[in-house]
Each structure stands twice: as C-alpha cells, then as structure tokens.
Motif scaffolding. Structure first.
Motif, PDB file in Angstrom:
ATOM      1  N   THR A  13      29.010  90.952  29.088  1.00 25.29           N
ATOM      2  CA  THR A  13      27.638  91.127  29.570  1.00 25.29           C
ATOM      3  C   THR A  13      26.899  92.149  28.712  1.00 25.29           C
ATOM      4  OG1 THR A  13      28.308  90.580  31.852  1.00 25.29           O
ATOM      5  CG2 THR A  13      26.202  91.721  31.575  1.00 25.29           C
ATOM      6  N   LEU A  14      27.210  93.428  28.919  1.00 28.20           N
ATOM      7  CA  LEU A  14      26.545  94.488  28.154  1.00 28.20           C
ATOM      8  C   LEU A  14      26.907  94.432  26.677  1.00 28.20           C
ATOM      9  CD1 LEU A  14      24.874  97.183  28.226  1.00 28.20           C
ATOM     10  CD2 LEU A  14      27.075  98.346  28.506  1.00 28.20           C
ATOM     11  N   ILE A  15      28.175  94.158  26.390  1.00 34.57           N
ATOM     12  CA  ILE A  15      28.641  94.190  25.002  1.00 34.57           C
ATOM     13  C   ILE A  15      28.870  92.768  24.484  1.00 34.57           C
ATOM     14  CG2 ILE A  15      29.643  96.488  25.200  1.00 34.57           C
ATOM     15  CD1 ILE A  15      32.403  95.216  25.482  1.00 34.57           C
ATOM     16  N   ASN A  16      28.710  92.618  23.174  1.00 35.90           N
ATOM     17  CA  ASN A  16      28.945  91.315  22.553  1.00 35.90           C
ATOM     18  C   ASN A  16      30.427  91.126  22.268  1.00 35.90           C
ATOM     19  OD1 ASN A  16      29.448  92.822  20.192  1.00 35.90           O
ATOM     20  ND2 ASN A  16      27.413  92.403  19.332  1.00 35.90           N
ATOM     21  N   ASP A  17      30.779  90.067  21.605  1.00 33.74           N
ATOM     22  CA  ASP A  17      32.192  89.772  21.366  1.00 33.74           C
ATOM     23  C   ASP A  17      32.834  90.723  20.368  1.00 33.74           C
ATOM     24  OD1 ASP A  17      31.899  87.747  23.159  1.00 33.74           O
ATOM     25  OD2 ASP A  17      31.977  86.107  21.701  1.00 33.74           O
ATOM     26  N   GLN A  18      32.028  91.538  19.707  1.00 30.37           N
ATOM     27  CA  GLN A  18      32.547  92.592  18.828  1.00 30.37           C
ATOM     28  C   GLN A  18      32.637  93.921  19.567  1.00 30.37           C
ATOM     29  OE1 GLN A  18      30.021  90.303  17.571  1.00 30.37           O
ATOM     30  NE2 GLN A  18      31.910  89.233  16.994  1.00 30.37           N
ATOM     31  N   ARG A  19      32.445  93.884  20.894  1.00 30.54           N
ATOM     32  CA  ARG A  19      32.517  95.042  21.779  1.00 30.54           C
ATOM     33  C   ARG A  19      31.442  96.072  21.452  1.00 30.54           C
ATOM     34  NH1 ARG A  19      39.073  96.144  21.814  1.00 30.54           N
ATOM     35  NH2 ARG A  19      39.704  93.971  22.102  1.00 30.54           N
ATOM     36  N   GLN A  20      30.281  95.601  21.087  1.00 30.07           N
ATOM     37  CA  GLN A  20      29.168  96.477  20.730  1.00 30.07           C
ATOM     38  C   GLN A  20      27.963  96.211  21.627  1.00 30.07           C
ATOM     39  OE1 GLN A  20      28.633  95.216  16.683  1.00 30.07           O
ATOM     40  NE2 GLN A  20      30.129  96.678  15.858  1.00 30.07           N
ATOM     41  N   ILE A  21      27.215  97.279  21.935  1.00 31.26           N
ATOM     42  CA  ILE A  21      25.906  97.115  22.547  1.00 31.26           C
ATOM     43  C   ILE A  21      24.920  96.999  21.395  1.00 31.26           C
ATOM     44  CG2 ILE A  21      24.259  97.968  24.242  1.00 31.26           C
ATOM     45  CD1 ILE A  21      26.306  99.955  25.212  1.00 31.26           C
ATOM     46  N   THR A  22      24.177  95.927  21.348  1.00 27.84           N
ATOM     47  CA  THR A  22      23.262  95.722  20.230  1.00 27.84           C
ATOM     48  C   THR A  22      22.064  96.678  20.344  1.00 27.84           C
ATOM     49  OG1 THR A  22      21.945  94.053  21.375  1.00 27.84           O
ATOM     50  CG2 THR A  22      23.885  93.285  20.132  1.00 27.84           C
ATOM     51  N   PRO A  23      21.420  96.987  19.223  1.00 29.00           N
ATOM     52  CA  PRO A  23      20.244  97.867  19.260  1.00 29.00           C
ATOM     53  C   PRO A  23      19.154  97.375  20.207  1.00 29.00           C
ATOM     54  CG  PRO A  23      21.012  97.616  17.001  1.00 29.00           C
ATOM     55  CD  PRO A  23      21.815  96.661  17.837  1.00 29.00           C
ATOM     56  N   LYS A  24      18.960  96.061  20.288  1.00 31.70           N
ATOM     57  CA  LYS A  24      17.931  95.515  21.169  1.00 31.70           C
ATOM     58  C   LYS A  24      18.248  95.798  22.635  1.00 31.70           C
ATOM     59  CE  LYS A  24      15.266  91.243  21.903  1.00 31.70           C
ATOM     60  NZ  LYS A  24      15.104  89.822  21.468  1.00 31.70           N
ATOM     61  N   THR A  25      19.527  95.690  22.993  1.00 26.58           N
ATOM     62  CA  THR A  25      19.931  95.962  24.374  1.00 26.58           C
ATOM     63  C   THR A  25      19.845  97.447  24.680  1.00 26.58           C
ATOM     64  OG1 THR A  25      21.325  93.989  24.519  1.00 26.58           O
ATOM     65  CG2 THR A  25      21.855  95.807  25.999  1.00 26.58           C
ATOM     66  N   VAL A  26      20.277  98.297  23.750  1.00 26.83           N
ATOM     67  CA  VAL A  26      20.148  99.746  23.935  1.00 26.83           C
ATOM     68  C   VAL A  26      18.684 100.109  24.164  1.00 26.83           C
ATOM     69  CG1 VAL A  26      20.358 102.003  22.824  1.00 26.83           C
ATOM     70  CG2 VAL A  26      22.216 100.353  22.618  1.00 26.83           C
ATOM     71  N   ASP A 261      21.720  88.954  23.224  1.00 34.66           N
ATOM     72  CA  ASP A 261      20.868  89.933  23.920  1.00 34.66           C
ATOM     73  C   ASP A 261      20.361  89.461  25.273  1.00 34.66           C
ATOM     74  OD1 ASP A 261      20.774  92.149  21.965  1.00 34.66           O
ATOM     75  OD2 ASP A 261      19.857  90.637  20.671  1.00 34.66           O
ATOM     76  N   GLY A 262      21.244  88.823  26.046  1.00 33.63           N
ATOM     77  CA  GLY A 262      20.845  88.391  27.379  1.00 33.63           C
ATOM     78  C   GLY A 262      20.434  89.538  28.284  1.00 33.63           C
ATOM     79  N   VAL A 263      21.110  90.688  28.153  1.00 30.15           N
ATOM     80  CA  VAL A 263      20.745  91.845  28.986  1.00 30.15           C
ATOM     81  C   VAL A 263      19.332  92.303  28.657  1.00 30.15           C
ATOM     82  CG1 VAL A 263      21.241  94.279  29.454  1.00 30.15           C
ATOM     83  CG2 VAL A 263      23.116  92.624  29.397  1.00 30.15           C
ATOM     84  N   ALA A 264      19.023  92.415  27.366  1.00 30.23           N
ATOM     85  CA  ALA A 264      17.676  92.822  26.962  1.00 30.23           C
ATOM     86  C   ALA A 264      16.629  91.835  27.476  1.00 30.23           C
ATOM     87  CB  ALA A 264      17.601  92.939  25.441  1.00 30.23           C
ATOM     88  N   GLU A 265      16.932  90.550  27.417  1.00 27.38           N
ATOM     89  CA  GLU A 265      16.016  89.529  27.921  1.00 27.38           C
ATOM     90  C   GLU A 265      15.725  89.748  29.399  1.00 27.38           C
ATOM     91  OE1 GLU A 265      16.058  84.766  29.006  1.00 27.38           O
ATOM     92  OE2 GLU A 265      17.432  85.486  27.454  1.00 27.38           O
ATOM     93  N   ALA A 266      16.779  89.971  30.191  1.00 29.77           N
ATOM     94  CA  ALA A 266      16.599  90.156  31.632  1.00 29.77           C
ATOM     95  C   ALA A 266      15.812  91.423  31.942  1.00 29.77           C
ATOM     96  CB  ALA A 266      17.962  90.194  32.314  1.00 29.77           C
ATOM     97  N   VAL A 267      16.134  92.513  31.265  1.00 23.60           N
ATOM     98  CA  VAL A 267      15.445  93.784  31.517  1.00 23.60           C
ATOM     99  C   VAL A 267      13.961  93.659  31.174  1.00 23.60           C
ATOM    100  CG1 VAL A 267      15.290  96.202  30.809  1.00 23.60           C
ATOM    101  CG2 VAL A 267      17.529  95.179  31.230  1.00 23.60           C
ATOM    102  N   ASN A 268      13.672  93.087  30.034  1.00 24.58           N
ATOM    103  CA  ASN A 268      12.278  92.974  29.595  1.00 24.58           C
ATOM    104  C   ASN A 268      11.466  92.037  30.490  1.00 24.58           C
ATOM    105  OD1 ASN A 268      12.435  94.761  27.387  1.00 24.58           O
ATOM    106  ND2 ASN A 268      13.341  93.163  26.090  1.00 24.58           N
ATOM    107  N   LYS A 269      12.083  90.929  30.936  1.00 22.91           N
ATOM    108  CA  LYS A 269      11.344  89.947  31.733  1.00 22.91           C
ATOM    109  C   LYS A 269      11.208  90.337  33.205  1.00 22.91           C
ATOM    110  CE  LYS A 269      12.115  85.586  29.240  1.00 22.91           C
ATOM    111  NZ  LYS A 269      12.721  84.229  29.341  1.00 22.91           N
ATOM    112  N   TYR A 270      12.271  90.918  33.769  1.00 24.27           N
ATOM    113  CA  TYR A 270      12.315  91.052  35.226  1.00 24.27           C
ATOM    114  C   TYR A 270      12.310  92.494  35.728  1.00 24.27           C
ATOM    115  CZ  TYR A 270      13.572  86.220  34.461  1.00 24.27           C
ATOM    116  OH  TYR A 270      13.558  84.901  34.034  1.00 24.27           O
ATOM    117  N   ALA A 271      12.523  93.476  34.862  1.00 20.52           N
ATOM    118  CA  ALA A 271      12.483  94.871  35.303  1.00 20.52           C
ATOM    119  C   ALA A 271      11.299  95.632  34.733  1.00 20.52           C
ATOM    120  CB  ALA A 271      13.780  95.582  34.919  1.00 20.52           C
TER     121      ALA A 271
END
Length: 273
Positions: A13-26, A261-271
C-alpha cells in the motif's frame, strides 16, 4: 465530511515493490499533515519495521502522532506511549503451537523485541520476515519457552510456510480457534493469530475515540485481508489496485496500485479536495 485521519497500511500500500515510499506519496502525505490531517500507519509489522517510514514522513518520536502495529495488537504514540495493547496468553500460544507441530507448519511469535521460533530448522519465511521488519530471530525449544514464559509478551503468532501448507492448516483449524483468536491471512505464506479483540479496525476505532474523530472522518487504505476491518470501519475505505478480491469487495473506492502512487491519488482526490 472532511477527512481528519488517514490510516495507511504499509506493505503493498504505502510502499512499492522495492519497499520505498515514492516522492509523490511522501509529498501527498506531508501536504495532508500540513492541512491538519493525522496520518497513522497501520501495519502487521512490529515497530522495528515501521520506524524508517515514520522518519521519512516526519512522524517519528512524537507524542501526538500514532502508529498501529502487529495488525492491531498494539497502538502507541510514535514516541512510545502505549494506548492499546492486546497480547496472547501463553496457554493460547501453547495450544496453537501444538497444532502447528501436528500439521507440520513452521511457526513463530513476535514480541516487541524479537521473533521467536521453536523450529530449529528456520523457515525461509521466518528469515524473510526477520529481514523485512528488521527484527532478529531467536530459537527456543518448547521446553525453554514454557520455563521462561513470564519473559514473553506475545503480540502475535504466525504460521509461516508454503501456500499449500497454510491452506491445509487453515482448512483444518480446531473449531475453538476462531473464537479464541483474531485470524488474518496477510500473505499466501503468512497466517496470523492475535488476541481475539485485536484487529486493525477495532484498534483504529479505539484510537479514533481517544482523538474524538468520527468514523466518517477517517480514510483507510489497504490491499490485503488484514486491512479489511479498517476499511470497513472508515467512512472512506480505499483499496489499492493490487488488492486481493476480498479487499476490493469491502472498499468504497479503488485507486492505482502501490507501484503507481495509489496512496497519493487517494489523498489528493478524497482528503485534500
């Protein structure tokens, strides 16, 4: 109603398959914080596997920021003050590990400090979990565990084995286990057992009550079965595009997967709208 708290699963969810939080999500989560929205990581991991991500998001070592770990067995401030704690009794653990031995499934428990296993030949999945959550493994015989039982605070117990073995163990669980434990399958190779009152949803509910935040003011994001309870609790339940079918079914909204960046999408659209 405006979102006041965002509850975010980590793996898948928060992290991608490389176990990183992307800059867009941060950036999206920091923008949410700047807008006064609480960001709470809700994970099956112990705290050792969470701290690096809390640091990256600017949430670590703070009295008024919170994290839910061990799939809801523990909620605490990121500075270490415990708000909710559900642990397994040694008697429940002993019955559970005996079933694991009977069915030939590798097993382990997690405390706040170590992974313990009674399997002298470590499972590949125990080693994987140790590396994933930055927690050392200790082997103990069942006799040692019994003699030292007062030293263990068991946050959760895990069956860790191949999908086929986990499928078999799950299909043949003693009937009373479903009453004695909260059971979630976080991966094909992980079947997790917690105190019967422990779940991400129930512990998130308790945290929100302490913070005077209503369910409809919560957005929860996840991708797996262990996330379903918090998606059901939240007024806005968000499934990642990579979610298992059961999680897609309980969600209100589906966004892009954890690699896009699904988390970033949700935060930007719905929060932040």
């Amino acid at each position: 109603m405006a979102i006041k708290l965002i509850a975010v699963d980590i793996d898948g969810t928060l992290i991608n398959d490389q176990r990183q939080i992307t800059p867009k999500t941060v950036a999206a989560l920091k923008q949410a914080q700047a807008a006064g929205i609480k960001v709470v990581l809700c994970t099956g991991r112990p705290m050792t596997g969470v701290e690096a991500y809390l640091e990256q998001l600017g949430l670590n070592n703070q009295d008024q920021e919170y994290v839910i770990s061990f799939n809801g067995a523990l909620a605490q401030s990121t500075s270490g003050h415990v708000l909710v704690s559900y642990t397994l009794s040694f008697a429940d653990y002993a019955d559970w590990v005996n079933y694991c031995l009977k069915t030939g499934v590798h097993s382990q428990i997690e405390t706040r400090d170590y992974i313990y296993t009674t399997n002298q030949n470590l499972s590949y999945y125990t080693i994987y979990e140790s590396e994933l959550v930055s927690m050392n493994v200790r082997y103990r015989s069942m006799d040692q565990m019994a003699r030292e039982q007062g030293n263990y605070v068991i946050a959760k117990a895990m069956m860790v084995d191949t999908k086929g073995k986990i499928d078999h163990a799950l299909a043949n669980l003693p009937a009373d286990f479903k009453k004695r434990f909260s059971i979630v399958r976080s991966e094909d190779f992980y079947l997790e057992f917690m105190h019967k009152n422990a779940s991400k949803g129930q512990t998130l509910d308790r945290l929100c009550q302490k913070l005077h935040i209503k369910p409809e003011e919560v957005m929860a994001l996840g991708n797996a079965q262990n996330d379903n309870s918090m998606l059901e609790f939240a007024g806005t339940g968000v499934a990642m595009g990579n979610s298992v079918p059961a999680t897609l079914k309980v969600a209100d909204i589906t966004v892009a997967d954890n690699n896009h960046d699904g988390v970033a999408e949700a935060v930007n659209k719905y929060a932040l709208n």
